[in-house]
Design a protein around this motif. Structure first.
Motif, PDB file in Angstrom:
ATOM      1  N   THR A 182       0.933  -1.166  -0.132  1.00 36.96           N
ATOM      2  CA  THR A 182       0.116  -0.046   0.062  1.00 36.96           C
ATOM      3  C   THR A 182       0.852   1.315   0.028  1.00 36.96           C
ATOM      4  O   THR A 182       0.586   2.120  -0.773  1.00 36.96           O
ATOM      5  N   ASP A 183       1.814   1.384   0.637  1.00 38.55           N
ATOM      6  CA  ASP A 183       2.824   2.321   0.749  1.00 38.55           C
ATOM      7  C   ASP A 183       3.276   2.669  -0.485  1.00 38.55           C
ATOM      8  O   ASP A 183       3.370   3.817  -1.016  1.00 38.55           O
ATOM      9  N   LEU A 184       3.953   1.644  -1.419  1.00 40.33           N
ATOM     10  CA  LEU A 184       4.502   1.727  -2.799  1.00 40.33           C
ATOM     11  C   LEU A 184       3.261   2.661  -3.770  1.00 40.33           C
ATOM     12  O   LEU A 184       3.644   3.651  -4.225  1.00 40.33           O
ATOM     13  N   VAL A 185       2.106   1.931  -3.453  1.00 46.85           N
ATOM     14  CA  VAL A 185       1.100   2.510  -4.331  1.00 46.85           C
ATOM     15  C   VAL A 185       0.716   3.854  -3.925  1.00 46.85           C
ATOM     16  O   VAL A 185       0.487   4.844  -4.842  1.00 46.85           O
ATOM     17  N   THR A 186       0.501   4.239  -2.604  1.00 41.20           N
ATOM     18  CA  THR A 186       0.487   5.478  -2.130  1.00 41.20           C
ATOM     19  C   THR A 186       1.390   6.512  -2.546  1.00 41.20           C
ATOM     20  O   THR A 186       0.977   7.632  -2.935  1.00 41.20           O
ATOM     21  N   ASN A 187       2.602   6.324  -2.554  1.00 38.42           N
ATOM     22  CA  ASN A 187       3.732   7.145  -2.909  1.00 38.42           C
ATOM     23  C   ASN A 187       3.864   7.449  -4.481  1.00 38.42           C
ATOM     24  O   ASN A 187       4.675   8.187  -5.044  1.00 38.42           O
ATOM     25  N   SER A 188       3.026   6.235  -5.251  1.00 41.35           N
ATOM     26  CA  SER A 188       3.267   6.409  -6.752  1.00 41.35           C
ATOM     27  C   SER A 188       2.027   6.852  -7.615  1.00 41.35           C
ATOM     28  O   SER A 188       2.211   7.393  -8.538  1.00 41.35           O
ATOM     29  N   VAL A 189       0.939   6.778  -6.679  1.00 42.65           N
ATOM     30  CA  VAL A 189      -0.216   7.009  -7.806  1.00 42.65           C
ATOM     31  C   VAL A 189      -1.260   8.220  -6.956  1.00 42.65           C
ATOM     32  O   VAL A 189      -1.457   8.142  -5.799  1.00 42.65           O
ATOM     33  N   THR A 190      -1.680   9.309  -7.895  1.00 37.29           N
ATOM     34  CA  THR A 190      -2.698  10.079  -7.449  1.00 37.29           C
ATOM     35  C   THR A 190      -3.851   9.789  -8.130  1.00 37.29           C
ATOM     36  O   THR A 190      -3.766   9.676  -9.278  1.00 37.29           O
ATOM     37  N   VAL A 191      -4.945   9.707  -7.280  1.00 35.11           N
ATOM     38  CA  VAL A 191      -6.289   9.435  -7.923  1.00 35.11           C
ATOM     39  C   VAL A 191      -6.771  10.713  -8.484  1.00 35.11           C
ATOM     40  O   VAL A 191      -6.872  11.732  -7.666  1.00 35.11           O
ATOM     41  N   VAL A 192      -7.431  10.980  -9.467  1.00 38.75           N
ATOM     42  CA  VAL A 192      -7.899  12.038 -10.096  1.00 38.75           C
ATOM     43  C   VAL A 192      -9.416  11.663 -10.756  1.00 38.75           C
ATOM     44  O   VAL A 192      -9.496  10.902 -11.336  1.00 38.75           O
ATOM     45  N   ILE A 193     -10.411  12.381 -10.015  1.00 34.27           N
ATOM     46  CA  ILE A 193     -11.818  12.426 -10.798  1.00 34.27           C
ATOM     47  C   ILE A 193     -12.097  13.824 -11.219  1.00 34.27           C
ATOM     48  O   ILE A 193     -12.262  14.790 -10.596  1.00 34.27           O
ATOM     49  N   THR A 194     -12.294  13.645 -12.510  1.00 37.13           N
ATOM     50  CA  THR A 194     -12.907  14.775 -13.257  1.00 37.13           C
ATOM     51  C   THR A 194     -14.441  14.948 -13.453  1.00 37.13           C
ATOM     52  O   THR A 194     -15.178  13.864 -13.489  1.00 37.13           O
ATOM     53  N   ALA A 195     -15.036  15.869 -12.814  1.00 38.51           N
ATOM     54  CA  ALA A 195     -16.393  16.238 -12.916  1.00 38.51           C
ATOM     55  C   ALA A 195     -16.712  17.499 -13.344  1.00 38.51           C
ATOM     56  O   ALA A 195     -15.994  18.627 -13.217  1.00 38.51           O
ATOM     57  N   HIS A 196     -17.964  17.653 -13.763  1.00 38.26           N
ATOM     58  CA  HIS A 196     -18.646  19.062 -14.101  1.00 38.26           C
ATOM     59  C   HIS A 196     -20.163  18.786 -13.786  1.00 38.26           C
ATOM     60  O   HIS A 196     -20.575  17.628 -13.293  1.00 38.26           O
ATOM     61  N   LEU A 197     -20.965  19.987 -13.705  1.00 34.84           N
ATOM     62  CA  LEU A 197     -22.254  20.135 -13.176  1.00 34.84           C
ATOM     63  C   LEU A 197     -23.085  19.304 -14.338  1.00 34.84           C
ATOM     64  O   LEU A 197     -22.995  19.483 -15.462  1.00 34.84           O
ATOM     65  N   ILE A 198     -23.978  18.148 -13.951  1.00 34.23           N
ATOM     66  CA  ILE A 198     -24.732  17.498 -14.608  1.00 34.23           C
ATOM     67  C   ILE A 198     -26.058  17.277 -13.936  1.00 34.23           C
ATOM     68  O   ILE A 198     -26.185  17.724 -12.889  1.00 34.23           O
ATOM     69  N   PRO A 199     -27.114  16.686 -14.969  1.00 32.92           N
ATOM     70  CA  PRO A 199     -28.509  17.078 -14.465  1.00 32.92           C
ATOM     71  C   PRO A 199     -28.690  16.411 -13.152  1.00 32.92           C
ATOM     72  O   PRO A 199     -29.712  16.790 -12.579  1.00 32.92           O
ATOM     73  N   THR A 200     -27.924  15.332 -12.754  1.00 33.21           N
ATOM     74  CA  THR A 200     -28.326  14.478 -11.408  1.00 33.21           C
ATOM     75  C   THR A 200     -27.941  15.279 -10.231  1.00 33.21           C
ATOM     76  O   THR A 200     -28.209  15.074  -9.238  1.00 33.21           O
TER      77      THR A 200
END
Length: 333
Positions: A58-76
């Motif tokens: 987990t430490d290897l992944v935490t130090n290697s990867v940033t998770v990005v979620i792209t979002a914009h205003l949608i009807p829901t």
């Protein structure tokens, strides 16, 4: 109250749990619900502290990867349901449980209606409440842009805010639907510089259909690709000439190169990175695949014929046709 899993393709019956953590607005009668999938770690809804304990993988992944979620205003929106599904699906990759998650939210158009302005404000309030109160969101940061930048602009904004070697990019309505071995994916990319980009398909890995018509046929079930440096991958991959903005992991260096090419070639911000790859650089033959492989290193996760890794829960103009129970759960109750 029971319902189907938020990852509908897994097919397990699921139970609604109240996760540990602070109640919303200090009241005990309302907490953010977790639609718990049996494929997720059983500690997740009940023993959050134990679940969050570090280990070397987990430490290897935490130090290697940033998770990005792209979002914009949608009807829901202002419902945050689709974003909650996406954040929860990240935990289908167990070694991402301590990773930094950035939701980069697009700004409104200059001529937005008063109704959309109000919905945007309420959406920001709901997201900030999740970050403050929901234990699944403790590693989430919200970056709200002041201007409407679209996907390419969102990715440009992320580049300025991250330092990790890899970026794992989701669109808000494209969550994972099955377990993902992220530690082994990171090791694969570390060991094989030719693997610069891995896409998680929203359809089965089938040759000869649409954007994936040039998937490599050189692999056999049970075998992993071998690259010029002699290393094999830790996970099954298919070489491809196709680059898509569907959920993917990419080296930051490669994304910078892609955005540089795109920003130079496409003046219209409405034309996305995917537009460039499909119309300008999309290969139609094996020579084109080789060029794309050398320059951008695109791969698709899984074996040939393997089932989809993500699902598109369309939150835009087709959202009323969405599968149950999604239509009943877009409220934040």
């Amino acid at each position: 109250k029971t319902g189907r899993c938020i990852q509908p393709r897994i097919g397990d019956d699921c139970q609604r749990f109240q996760p540990c953590g602070l109640p919303v607005n200090g009241t005990a009668d309302k907490m953010y619900p977790l639609w718990f999938c049996q494929k997720l770690n059983p500690q997740l809804p009940n023993k959050v502290q134990q679940y969050s304990q570090p280990d070397c993988a987990t430490d290897l992944v935490t130090n290697s990867v940033t998770v990005v979620i792209t979002a914009h205003l949608i009807p829901t929106m202002p419902s945050t349901f689709l974003l909650r599904i996406c954040v929860q699906s990240i935990h289908l990759a167990y070694h991402l449980r301590r990773a930094r998650i950035i939701i980069v939210f697009d700004g409104l158009k200059a001529n937005s209606s008063p109704e959309n302005i109000e919905r945007y404000k309420k959406t920001m309030e709901n997201l900030n409440a999740l970050i403050q109160n929901d234990p699944l969101w403790k590693n989430v940061e919200l970056v709200a842009l002041k201007e409407n930048k679209l996907v390419r602009g969102l990715l440009n904004a992320v580049m300025e805010r991250t330092t990790t070697k890899y970026l794992l990019v989701f669109q808000a309505d494209m969550p994972w639907v099955r377990l993902i071995p992220m530690y082994h994916i990171v090791r694969t990319m570390d060991d094989n510089p030719a693997v610069k980009y891995i896409r998680f398909n929203k359809r089965p890995n089938v040759i000869g259909r649409g954007f994936d018509k040039v998937l490599s046929t050189t692999l056999r079930d049970g075998m992993l690709p071998k690259y010029a440096n002699g290393n094999r991958t830790w996970v099954p991959l298919l070489r491809s000439g196709a680059w898509s903005e569907n959920t993917f992991i990419i080296t930051k260096e490669s994304l910078a190169m892609v955005l540089a090419v795109t920003n130079h070639s496409l003046g219209d911000p409405k034309k996305t990175v995917e537009h460039l790859m499909q119309t300008v650089l999309h290969p139609g033959n094996s020579k084109g695949v080789q060029h794309m492989q050398k320059k951008f290193g695109p791969h698709v996760y899984g074996y040939l014929g393997q089932s989809q890794a993500i699902v598109h829960l369309d939150g835009t103009e087709h959202y009323l046709k969405g599968p149950r129970p999604f239509r009943d759960l877009w409220d934040d109750a």
